[in-house]
Scaffold this active site. Sequence first.
Site, PDB file in Angstrom:
ATOM      1  N   GLU A  43      31.267 -11.839  99.115  1.00  0.00           N
ATOM      2  CA  GLU A  43      31.224 -12.711 100.285  1.00  0.00           C
ATOM      3  C   GLU A  43      31.590 -14.121  99.839  1.00  0.00           C
ATOM      4  O   GLU A  43      31.668 -14.413  98.636  1.00  0.00           O
ATOM      5  CB  GLU A  43      29.835 -12.682 100.920  1.00  0.00           C
ATOM      6  CG  GLU A  43      29.502 -11.291 101.442  1.00  0.00           C
ATOM      7  CD  GLU A  43      28.472 -11.275 102.552  1.00  0.00           C
ATOM      8  OE1 GLU A  43      27.298 -11.547 102.258  1.00  0.00           O
ATOM      9  OE2 GLU A  43      28.845 -10.971 103.705  1.00  0.00           O
TER      10      GLU A  43
ATOM     11  N   CYS B 178      17.598 -11.840  96.943  1.00  0.00           N
ATOM     12  CA  CYS B 178      18.324 -10.911  96.066  1.00  0.00           C
ATOM     13  C   CYS B 178      18.669 -11.567  94.742  1.00  0.00           C
ATOM     14  O   CYS B 178      18.802 -10.897  93.730  1.00  0.00           O
ATOM     15  CB  CYS B 178      19.592 -10.440  96.767  1.00  0.00           C
ATOM     16  SG  CYS B 178      20.633 -11.811  97.288  1.00  0.00           S
TER      17      CYS B 178
ATOM     18  N   GLU C  39      26.304  -5.984  99.977  1.00  0.00           N
ATOM     19  CA  GLU C  39      25.561  -6.989  99.196  1.00  0.00           C
ATOM     20  C   GLU C  39      24.145  -6.451  99.063  1.00  0.00           C
ATOM     21  O   GLU C  39      23.395  -6.433 100.041  1.00  0.00           O
ATOM     22  CB  GLU C  39      25.540  -8.333  99.930  1.00  0.00           C
ATOM     23  CG  GLU C  39      26.878  -9.016 100.056  1.00  0.00           C
ATOM     24  CD  GLU C  39      27.436  -9.511  98.730  1.00  0.00           C
ATOM     25  OE1 GLU C  39      26.689  -9.556  97.735  1.00  0.00           O
ATOM     26  OE2 GLU C  39      28.637  -9.832  98.704  1.00  0.00           O
TER      27      GLU C  39
ATOM     28  N   ASN D 119      15.640 -11.581 105.039  1.00  0.00           N
ATOM     29  CA  ASN D 119      15.226 -12.684 104.151  1.00  0.00           C
ATOM     30  C   ASN D 119      16.017 -13.973 104.350  1.00  0.00           C
ATOM     31  O   ASN D 119      15.465 -15.055 104.147  1.00  0.00           O
ATOM     32  CB  ASN D 119      15.217 -12.233 102.682  1.00  0.00           C
ATOM     33  CG  ASN D 119      16.571 -11.790 102.199  1.00  0.00           C
ATOM     34  OD1 ASN D 119      17.425 -11.386 102.980  1.00  0.00           O
ATOM     35  ND2 ASN D 119      16.786 -11.862 100.906  1.00  0.00           N
TER      36      ASN D 119
HETATM   37  P1  NAP Z   1      17.009  -2.988 104.199  1.00  0.00           P
HETATM   38  O1  NAP Z   1      15.730  -2.338 104.467  1.00  0.00           O
HETATM   39  O2  NAP Z   1      18.023  -2.285 103.392  1.00  0.00           O
HETATM   40  O3  NAP Z   1      17.625  -3.368 105.632  1.00  0.00           O
HETATM   41  C1  NAP Z   1      18.813  -4.129 105.788  1.00  0.00           C
HETATM   42  C2  NAP Z   1      19.351  -3.884 107.186  1.00  0.00           C
HETATM   43  O4  NAP Z   1      19.821  -2.533 107.280  1.00  0.00           O
HETATM   44  C3  NAP Z   1      18.322  -4.035 108.287  1.00  0.00           C
HETATM   45  O5  NAP Z   1      18.943  -4.605 109.421  1.00  0.00           O
HETATM   46  C4  NAP Z   1      17.904  -2.590 108.521  1.00  0.00           C
HETATM   47  O6  NAP Z   1      17.274  -2.329 109.750  1.00  0.00           O
HETATM   48  C5  NAP Z   1      19.234  -1.883 108.402  1.00  0.00           C
HETATM   49  N1  NAP Z   1      19.163  -0.446 108.140  1.00  0.00           N
HETATM   50  C6  NAP Z   1      18.105   0.291 107.693  1.00  0.00           C
HETATM   51  N2  NAP Z   1      18.472   1.586 107.536  1.00  0.00           N
HETATM   52  C7  NAP Z   1      19.770   1.678 107.894  1.00  0.00           C
HETATM   53  C8  NAP Z   1      20.716   2.739 107.919  1.00  0.00           C
HETATM   54  N3  NAP Z   1      20.391   3.977 107.557  1.00  0.00           N
HETATM   55  N4  NAP Z   1      21.981   2.468 108.308  1.00  0.00           N
HETATM   56  C9  NAP Z   1      22.345   1.203 108.642  1.00  0.00           C
HETATM   57  N5  NAP Z   1      21.491   0.153 108.651  1.00  0.00           N
HETATM   58  C10 NAP Z   1      20.220   0.378 108.273  1.00  0.00           C
HETATM   59  O7  NAP Z   1      16.801  -4.420 103.502  1.00  0.00           O
HETATM   60  P2  NAP Z   1      15.751  -5.543 103.898  1.00  0.00           P
HETATM   61  O8  NAP Z   1      14.393  -5.055 103.489  1.00  0.00           O
HETATM   62  O9  NAP Z   1      15.974  -6.003 105.291  1.00  0.00           O
HETATM   63  O10 NAP Z   1      16.221  -6.731 102.932  1.00  0.00           O
HETATM   64  C11 NAP Z   1      15.832  -6.827 101.611  1.00  0.00           C
HETATM   65  C12 NAP Z   1      16.913  -6.280 100.693  1.00  0.00           C
HETATM   66  O11 NAP Z   1      18.152  -6.952 100.930  1.00  0.00           O
HETATM   67  C13 NAP Z   1      16.609  -6.536  99.221  1.00  0.00           C
HETATM   68  O12 NAP Z   1      16.900  -5.382  98.464  1.00  0.00           O
HETATM   69  C14 NAP Z   1      17.559  -7.671  98.858  1.00  0.00           C
HETATM   70  O13 NAP Z   1      17.856  -7.736  97.487  1.00  0.00           O
HETATM   71  C15 NAP Z   1      18.739  -7.358  99.700  1.00  0.00           C
HETATM   72  N6  NAP Z   1      19.568  -8.558  99.890  1.00  0.00           N
HETATM   73  C16 NAP Z   1      20.757  -8.659  99.207  1.00  0.00           C
HETATM   74  C17 NAP Z   1      21.532  -9.803  99.337  1.00  0.00           C
HETATM   75  C18 NAP Z   1      22.837  -9.952  98.594  1.00  0.00           C
HETATM   76  O14 NAP Z   1      23.624 -10.825  98.965  1.00  0.00           O
HETATM   77  N7  NAP Z   1      23.115  -9.156  97.570  1.00  0.00           N
HETATM   78  C19 NAP Z   1      21.122 -10.837 100.177  1.00  0.00           C
HETATM   79  C20 NAP Z   1      19.913 -10.705 100.854  1.00  0.00           C
HETATM   80  C21 NAP Z   1      19.151  -9.542 100.703  1.00  0.00           C
HETATM   81  P3  NAP Z   1      15.686  -1.976 109.722  1.00  0.00           P
HETATM   82  O15 NAP Z   1      15.031  -3.215 109.234  1.00  0.00           O
HETATM   83  O16 NAP Z   1      15.356  -1.588 111.093  1.00  0.00           O
HETATM   84  O17 NAP Z   1      15.459  -0.844 108.753  1.00  0.00           O
END
Ligand code: NAP
Length: 486
Positions: free
Chosen positions: A466, A287, A253, A156
């Site tokens: 962060e 997020c 995060e 995102n």
């Molecule tokens: P995600 O599905 O959790 O994926 C995040 C990253 O982790 C991707 O690069 C993903 O690769 C990788 N990943 C997936 N499974 C993994 C595993 N078992 N071990 C290690 N890495 C793994 O999240 P997203 O859909 O990309 O992003 C949306 C989420 O991020 C939302 O929940 C949002 O709230 C959160 N977010 C939080 C913040 C904050 O600062 N708190 C900021 C931005 C976003 P793949 O895509 O190949 O699965």
Amino acid sequence: MTAALPGLRTTPFIDGAFADVGGAVESLLDPATGDVIASVSPASEAQAVAAIGAARRAFDHGDWPRMPVFERGQVLAAIADAIRARAEDLALLECVNGGKPLTGARREVAGAAKVFTYYAGAMDKFYGDTIPVSETLLNFTLREPLGVVALITPWNFPLLAAAWKLAPALAAGCASVLKPSPLTPLSTLLLAEIIESCGVPKGIVNVLPGGAAIGELLASHAAIDGISFTGSTATGVAVMRAAAGTIKTVALELGGKNACIVFDDADLARAAKAAVSSAFGNAGQSCSARSRFLVQRSAVAAFTEAVVDEIAHLKLGSPLDPATTLGPLISVEHWNRVDRAVQAAVQGGAPLVAGGRRPDDQKTGNFYLPTVFGDVSPDHPLSRDEVFGPVCGITAFDSEADAIRLANASDYGLNGSVWSRDLGRALRVAKAVRTGMVAVNGLPSASSTSLFAPFGGYKRSGLGRELGINALAFYTEVKTVTVDLS
Ligand code: NAP
């Protein structure tokens, strides 16, 4: 393929060079059109192991961790300048790859450069203590680089998320292996080229486009000392589990289900403007998005009207149009996920105030109308689950205590807002909510988030912070030195 993308890099960056080929090629689609914009070679497992090895060598034997902090800082300052020089290329990649409106993408690139400028001057202000343990002992602490860090980022805010991690990691003297989301690797790969051109030694920054298997490998690998992860709470749990076997330092995060609390004495027009900007900025894929509007009962009708008026000012359309403020969702799969949550709420009887479907004039692309539900009960899935799209619900409250109870009735605890002209009340509520961040009568947007202040969440929204000087605590170890003076 759409128009040629300047700065397009499509293979893993390992030990100072882009690999010729990675694994099987994967197509990236423009979320606004569905057109193929690039074919990327995701890293193979062998390439991931090679990247970890390169980072390990660079950390254990190379100059970067041993360089005077001021000199490292000057390299970070050069990276900031180089990002500014390539700003249009980076913004175009964020826009076409992530579906981000160009104007917002430009702000994010400027924010990424600013992070490097901030950390360029930070490390010589973050040092150990002298501790008066006894008259005969001199006791002091040193801050030393943590080691090799794995950095995992979501789709995102790809460039910002990479900058928020890489800048403090580099400042602290760490070596890194960064895995961007396979959906949005392009800006991070160009960032790797920019960093390399500024004189960061080979092996210190490695970038592996790739999926969950590469993330798992990084999280569990014995040669990685720490892992900074941004993504969903479910994946954060998996990362923490995988990291446990080798006792890595972990920073997370994660997701949010953030409340915007509006009292009836608030400036409702300003509150509605900020609430809409927060809930629908980045198409709700943030997020920090305030997706729960908790409104004092006497103000619900007026606030709802103000929100609907504000939504009318959003301009949904091509991210390349500088006037666009609302772009598409990242993928068809994600569009379907968001729509499923909306249709389930409609079928369950939640009153739809606005949106709830694809816009009539957007036949292609992953566009979704800004969607508002009124009178959403606190235990409804819309109040509990992160939809991560342009969808929010309005819930009425009757008293200050009620507002606090509702805001805290969430597994998440990332961000939030309080609106009231009674500053004493606003501050009482701000103190009582269990979130890592809270805005009072205003809303700092993601790209203008202060770099000086910590960013992160309570509860299932994460671990650690962060940004700000605090972030350097994660990227460093503390060593206690005791000298016998007798
Ligand atoms: P995600 O599905 O959790 O994926 C995040 C990253 O982790 C991707 O690069 C993903 O690769 C990788 N990943 C997936 N499974 C993994 C595993 N078992 N071990 C290690 N890495 C793994 O999240 P997203 O859909 O990309 O992003 C949306 C989420 O991020 C939302 O929940 C949002 O709230 C959160 N977010 C939080 C913040 C904050 O600062 N708190 C900021 C931005 C976003 P793949 O895509 O190949 O699965």
